[in-house]
Design a protein around this motif. Structure first.
Motif, PDB file in Angstrom:
ATOM      1  N   TYR A  56      53.155  79.219  86.985  1.00 25.24           N
ATOM      2  CA  TYR A  56      51.726  78.909  87.175  1.00 25.24           C
ATOM      3  C   TYR A  56      51.096  79.938  88.092  1.00 25.24           C
ATOM      4  O   TYR A  56      50.006  80.455  87.835  1.00 25.24           O
ATOM      5  CB  TYR A  56      51.543  77.515  87.791  1.00 25.24           C
ATOM      6  N   LEU A  57      51.795  80.227  89.182  1.00 24.03           N
ATOM      7  CA  LEU A  57      51.247  81.177  90.147  1.00 24.03           C
ATOM      8  C   LEU A  57      51.153  82.571  89.528  1.00 24.03           C
ATOM      9  O   LEU A  57      50.140  83.256  89.673  1.00 24.03           O
ATOM     10  CB  LEU A  57      52.110  81.211  91.419  1.00 24.03           C
ATOM     11  N   ALA A  58      52.212  82.974  88.804  1.00 24.83           N
ATOM     12  CA  ALA A  58      52.190  84.305  88.172  1.00 24.83           C
ATOM     13  C   ALA A  58      50.999  84.407  87.219  1.00 24.83           C
ATOM     14  O   ALA A  58      50.311  85.437  87.170  1.00 24.83           O
ATOM     15  CB  ALA A  58      53.502  84.555  87.441  1.00 24.83           C
ATOM     16  N   ALA A  59      50.744  83.324  86.469  1.00 29.62           N
ATOM     17  CA  ALA A  59      49.615  83.336  85.527  1.00 29.62           C
ATOM     18  C   ALA A  59      48.298  83.515  86.284  1.00 29.62           C
ATOM     19  O   ALA A  59      47.446  84.324  85.890  1.00 29.62           O
ATOM     20  CB  ALA A  59      49.599  82.040  84.726  1.00 29.62           C
ATOM     21  N   ARG A  60      48.151  82.791  87.392  1.00 24.48           N
ATOM     22  CA  ARG A  60      46.906  82.915  88.164  1.00 24.48           C
ATOM     23  C   ARG A  60      46.763  84.316  88.749  1.00 24.48           C
ATOM     24  O   ARG A  60      45.680  84.898  88.749  1.00 24.48           O
ATOM     25  CB  ARG A  60      46.895  81.902  89.313  1.00 24.48           C
ATOM     26  N   LEU A  61      47.868  84.875  89.228  1.00 27.03           N
ATOM     27  CA  LEU A  61      47.802  86.210  89.835  1.00 27.03           C
ATOM     28  C   LEU A  61      47.446  87.252  88.783  1.00 27.03           C
ATOM     29  O   LEU A  61      46.678  88.182  89.044  1.00 27.03           O
ATOM     30  CB  LEU A  61      49.134  86.551  90.512  1.00 27.03           C
TER      31      LEU A  61
END
Ligand code: 5GP
Ligand code: MN
Length: 333
Positions: A181-186
């Motif tokens: 999820y975080l990688a997608a947001r970044l």
């Protein structure tokens, strides 16, 4: 945990002079964490000094804000010190503990739990794949307090670097849905993983690759094949004009041998203690092995230092690995 973030936000918002510190031999997660935080705090008008006792290794020199990093500070007037990814305060570098401890408030942000936590406020979670995950949450909380989104492309690139390096490009057991999820947001914030992975993993110096060759030449396995180890000698470093940070990643190649549960790399760094890096497959615990020698880390990745000579360090650590992991007691080729 929520209370820790709240206290950290209060401390940082109330501060003017802030020092952010990584651990010795910094990796992408340690540097990504201090630099992301430094960007966010500067955007809030704070005066921020990022410290890395061992500087910035070449493969991370491109990171946004890398030029700001100092190897030490004589200042003793910091309101807040934020130590990232360090495990223990000592791993921030002995020469810097006085400056860090002189800060009015110390914040420990980490996903290592074995020896810590330390400081006045602790944002510590061993379920986080990288300290970068925790720093992201803190920056979001700072943004909420400031009434604006602080996550810039620069911050996203720093944090993505932490995720990529501490998860071995999203391959290790520490990866969770939260990591993705975080990688997608970044990535949505402009941090494309491919160029970062290329700069970090396909950017090896000639000397570094030749060091890998020396290490592979020295490779041995225990009789049952479960423990594999290799060494880079002082002579290798001198002949190849190589530095310790050029050994990054070699230990993962050693653990990749079929049937090996534990991989160990010994580095005889000229003029220093013997550095030992240990990596395990799921099911083994190299933190327990490193702990026997006063080191630490996680179950799957840990490290320790031993006094020279190299042969004794190898004998002691390999015997402990075989004792804890192997079937056969006698390590042989
Ligand atoms: P590396 O092998 O990459 O140096 O370290 C692997 C992991 O073990 C990292 O998470 C690092 O923080 C931890 N580690 C390495 N050396 C030491 C050490 O001497 N003491 C402690 N406590 N942790 C270490
Ligand atoms: Mn980390």
């Amino acid at each position: 945990m929520r209370a820790s973030y709240k206290r950290a936000v209060e401390a940082l918002c109330g501060a003017q002079r802030i020092v952010t510190a990584s651990h010795v031999n910094p990796d992408g997660d340690a540097l990504g964490s201090i630099l992301a935080l430094t960007h966010a705090l500067k955007a809030l008008g704070k005066e921020v000094v990022p410290i890395s006792t061992d500087g910035v290794p070449d493969i991370y020199a491109w990171m946004p804000g890398a030029d700001w990093v100092q190897t030490s500070t004589e200042r003793r007037d910091f309101d807040v010190a934020v130590v990232c990814d360090a495990g223990t305060l000592e791993r921030a570098g002995n020469s810097q503990t006085v400056a860090l401890e002189s800060a009015t408030i110390m914040i420990d942000i980490d996903h290592h739990v074995a020896d810590g936590p330390f400081g006045d406020i602790q944002i510590v979670d061993d379920k986080a794949a990288a300290t970068a995950e925790l720093v992201y949450s803190l920056i979001r909380a700072l943004g909420t307090a400031a009434g604006r989104d602080l996550v810039s492309r620069e911050i996203a690139e720093c944090l993505m670097t932490g995720l990529i390096t501490d998860t071995g490009s999203f391959r290790f057991m520490n990866v969770t849905p939260r990591t993705f999820y975080l990688a997608a947001r970044l990535q949505k914030h402009g941090a494309d993983p491919a160029p970062i992975a290329e700069r970090v993993f396909e950017n090896r110096s000639l000397a570094g690759l030749k060091l890998l060759g020396r290490a592979l030449d020295s490779l041995l396995v225990s009789a049952d094949g479960r423990v594999a180890w290799a060494a880079v000698t002082a002579n290798d470093f001198l002949e190849l004009h190589a530095a310790d940070d050029e050994t990054e990643g070699i230990v993962n190649q050693i653990r990749a041998i079929r049937g090996a549960d534990v991989g160990v790399l010994f580095r005889e760094i000229p003029g220093r203690k013997i550095r030992v890096s240990l990596r395990a497959r799921e099911g083994s615990d190299v933190n327990a092995i490193a702990a026997v020698f006063g080191g630490g880390g996680h179950k799957l990745a840990s490290g320790c230092s031993l006094d020279p000579p190299l042969v004794d360090a190898v004998r002691l650590v390999v015997a402990e690995c075989v004792r804890q992991v192997g079937i056969d007691a006698v390590p042989t080729r």
